[in-house]
Write a protein that holds these residues in place. Structure first.
Motif, PDB file in Angstrom:
ATOM      1  N   UNK A 103       8.666   6.869   3.750  1.00 17.79           N
ATOM      2  CA  UNK A 103       7.929   5.946   4.194  1.00 17.79           C
ATOM      3  C   UNK A 103       8.113   4.348   4.965  1.00 17.79           C
ATOM      4  N   UNK A 104       7.414   4.352   5.451  1.00 10.48           N
ATOM      5  CA  UNK A 104       7.824   2.961   6.319  1.00 10.48           C
ATOM      6  C   UNK A 104       7.128   1.501   5.482  1.00 10.48           C
ATOM      7  N   UNK A 105       6.055   2.011   4.646  1.00  7.84           N
ATOM      8  CA  UNK A 105       4.739   1.147   3.724  1.00  7.84           C
ATOM      9  C   UNK A 105       6.209   0.077   3.144  1.00  7.84           C
ATOM     10  N   UNK A 106       7.219   0.234   2.723  1.00  8.31           N
ATOM     11  CA  UNK A 106       7.508  -0.421   1.407  1.00  8.31           C
ATOM     12  C   UNK A 106       8.317  -1.837   2.865  1.00  8.31           C
ATOM     13  N   UNK A 107       9.074  -1.708   3.787  1.00 13.40           N
ATOM     14  CA  UNK A 107       9.344  -2.574   5.288  1.00 13.40           C
ATOM     15  C   UNK A 107       8.107  -3.273   6.151  1.00 13.40           C
ATOM     16  N   UNK A 108       7.090  -3.231   5.741  1.00 16.68           N
ATOM     17  CA  UNK A 108       5.866  -3.448   6.677  1.00 16.68           C
ATOM     18  C   UNK A 108       5.140  -4.544   5.956  1.00 16.68           C
ATOM     19  N   UNK A 150      -1.172  13.047  -4.084  1.00 15.30           N
ATOM     20  CA  UNK A 150      -1.670  13.929  -2.475  1.00 15.30           C
ATOM     21  C   UNK A 150      -1.909  12.622  -1.164  1.00 15.30           C
ATOM     22  N   UNK A 151      -2.254  11.308  -2.049  1.00 18.15           N
ATOM     23  CA  UNK A 151      -2.252  10.019  -0.961  1.00 18.15           C
ATOM     24  C   UNK A 151      -1.344  10.078  -0.880  1.00 18.15           C
ATOM     25  N   UNK A 152      -0.378   9.220  -1.430  1.00 18.43           N
ATOM     26  CA  UNK A 152       0.937   9.166  -1.316  1.00 18.43           C
ATOM     27  C   UNK A 152       1.978  10.145  -0.009  1.00 18.43           C
ATOM     28  N   UNK A 153       1.476  10.911  -0.158  1.00 15.56           N
ATOM     29  CA  UNK A 153       1.307  12.994   0.882  1.00 15.56           C
ATOM     30  C   UNK A 153       1.483  12.033   2.116  1.00 15.56           C
ATOM     31  N   UNK A 154       0.439  11.472   2.143  1.00 15.70           N
ATOM     32  CA  UNK A 154      -0.350  11.708   3.305  1.00 15.70           C
ATOM     33  C   UNK A 154      -0.118  10.316   4.257  1.00 15.70           C
ATOM     34  N   UNK A 155       0.199   9.820   2.963  1.00 14.80           N
ATOM     35  CA  UNK A 155       0.392   7.992   3.505  1.00 14.80           C
ATOM     36  C   UNK A 155       2.395   8.393   4.457  1.00 14.80           C
ATOM     37  N   UNK A 160       6.139   8.208   8.426  1.00 17.48           N
ATOM     38  CA  UNK A 160       7.361   8.408   8.340  1.00 17.48           C
ATOM     39  C   UNK A 160       7.796   6.837   8.724  1.00 17.48           C
ATOM     40  N   UNK A 161       9.165   7.122   6.983  1.00 18.95           N
ATOM     41  CA  UNK A 161       9.896   6.033   7.980  1.00 18.95           C
ATOM     42  C   UNK A 161      10.861   5.888   8.765  1.00 18.95           C
ATOM     43  N   UNK A 162      11.342   7.243   9.794  1.00 20.11           N
ATOM     44  CA  UNK A 162      11.705   7.345  10.993  1.00 20.11           C
ATOM     45  C   UNK A 162      11.261   6.637  12.311  1.00 20.11           C
ATOM     46  N   UNK A 163       9.841   6.749  11.810  1.00 19.19           N
ATOM     47  CA  UNK A 163       9.170   6.043  13.402  1.00 19.19           C
ATOM     48  C   UNK A 163       9.757   4.330  13.298  1.00 19.19           C
ATOM     49  N   UNK A 201       4.208   3.467  17.664  1.00 15.66           N
ATOM     50  CA  UNK A 201       4.467   3.160  16.105  1.00 15.66           C
ATOM     51  C   UNK A 201       4.439   1.990  15.320  1.00 15.66           C
ATOM     52  N   UNK A 202       4.075   0.862  15.954  1.00 14.50           N
ATOM     53  CA  UNK A 202       4.029  -0.514  15.400  1.00 14.50           C
ATOM     54  C   UNK A 202       2.121  -1.313  15.255  1.00 14.50           C
ATOM     55  N   UNK A 203       2.471  -2.296  14.670  1.00 12.07           N
ATOM     56  CA  UNK A 203       1.115  -2.323  14.184  1.00 12.07           C
ATOM     57  C   UNK A 203       0.113  -3.501  15.504  1.00 12.07           C
ATOM     58  N   UNK A 204      -0.710  -3.887  16.113  1.00 14.48           N
ATOM     59  CA  UNK A 204      -1.260  -4.078  16.980  1.00 14.48           C
ATOM     60  C   UNK A 204      -1.337  -5.072  16.740  1.00 14.48           C
ATOM     61  N   UNK A 205      -1.126  -6.606  15.829  1.00 14.58           N
ATOM     62  CA  UNK A 205      -0.559  -7.556  15.980  1.00 14.58           C
ATOM     63  C   UNK A 205       0.779  -8.092  16.395  1.00 14.58           C
TER      64      UNK A 205
END
Length: 293
Positions: A103-108, A150-155, A160-163, A201-205
């Protein structure tokens, strides 16, 4: 659902669920502390707010999320005019890194959910269940971890890290060029900064940051300038009705278009058509600064 905040400290040897909550903030509520848990994942449900981490400032609105990570110093607070409602869960455990490795989560620091995202409702259902559950009940605990997995799966599915890797592989100037090209191709249609963020696949900010740094304008300013430039050309070079021009450059109705055109050039579309060439040149190149971020 009423405001809810609970420390849970549930651990199944694989993951731990440390806390969960949902709160409508008062305008004077400020959070300023060092994060103790592995990850605290927040979602903005309504309103607006501000998040500062690693010397970066983010303005967040509904469907944005912000992520607190262990040992970070974080500072966040609601907008004074439209204070946010946020929900969150704090997660840890021996294998959390494994479950987030794709997931992208650890990187953003922040993320923006898609309009069709199921995660927001899933998160709300999870927190509602936690507010009613009994931590000493085996069945409730089984369901708790089932919902957490399931929440982690949905996230992972949505972010995904590829994005993240694909986005980081593009240099900022090149990404800014791609964003401008996307705006140029689509300014005549009804689209928003959220659409741009989702496209890349980036934030609005981050969209805002790239546009300001590389073009000196916000995304909204770029869209408005492109629309007004094309509208002025159509008014000078065609006999199309104002409502037709409005539709061509991306406005749903002639009234909104005419109001913006007059604010931009100082003349209504009809008045603009009756100007001399000298007056038109002055309107095009010596206009008042009105665009707002």
């Amino acid at each position: 659902m009423n405001s809810y905040w609970k420390h849970l400290f549930l651990d199944n040897g694989d993951l731990s669920l440390i806390e969960a909550g949902l709160q409508k903030y008062e305008t004077n509520q400020i959070n300023n502390y060092k994060v103790k848990h592995d990850i605290v994942f927040h979602i903005v449900l309504e309103g607006k707010g501000h998040y500062t981490v690693n010397d970066k400032n983010y303005e967040l609105t509904a469907s944005d999320s912000f992520i607190l990570k262990k040992n970070q110093h974080v500072y966040y607070y609601p907008d004074k005019d439209d204070p946010w409602t946020i929900c969150w869960i704090g997660i840890g455990g021996d294998h959390l890194d494994t479950y987030l490795s794709n997931s992208m989560i650890p990187n953003v620091d922040v993320l923006t959910f898609k309009d069709s995202s199921p995660v927001i409702e899933e998160m709300k259902r999870f927190i509602y269940f936690l507010s009613e559950s009994d931590p000493n009940d085996l069945q409730d605990n089984l369901k708790t971890f089932s919902m957490l997995y399931h929440l982690l799966y949905s996230l992972n599915e949505e972010f995904p890290l590829t994005n993240y890797q694909n986005t980081k592989a593009i240099s900022e100037p090149r990404l800014a060029e791609k964003i401008y090209s996307y705006i140029y191709k689509n300014f005549h249609s009804a689209f928003t900064v959220v659409d741009i963020a989702e496209e890349f696949n980036i934030s609005r900010n981050y969209v805002f940051k790239l546009c300001k740094e590389h073009y000196g304008q916000s995304p909204k300013q770029i869209i408005q300038e492109l629309r007004m430039n094309q509208a002025s050309q159509l008014l000078r070079g065609s006999n199309s009705q104002v409502k037709e021009i409005a539709s061509t450059v991306g406005y749903r109705d002639a009234f909104s278009f005419s109001k913006m055109f007059k604010e931009y050039y100082g003349y209504s579309p009809t008045q603009f058509r009756n100007l001399t060439e000298e007056e038109i040149d002055k309107a095009l190149f010596i206009r008042e600064e009105f665009l707002k971020v």
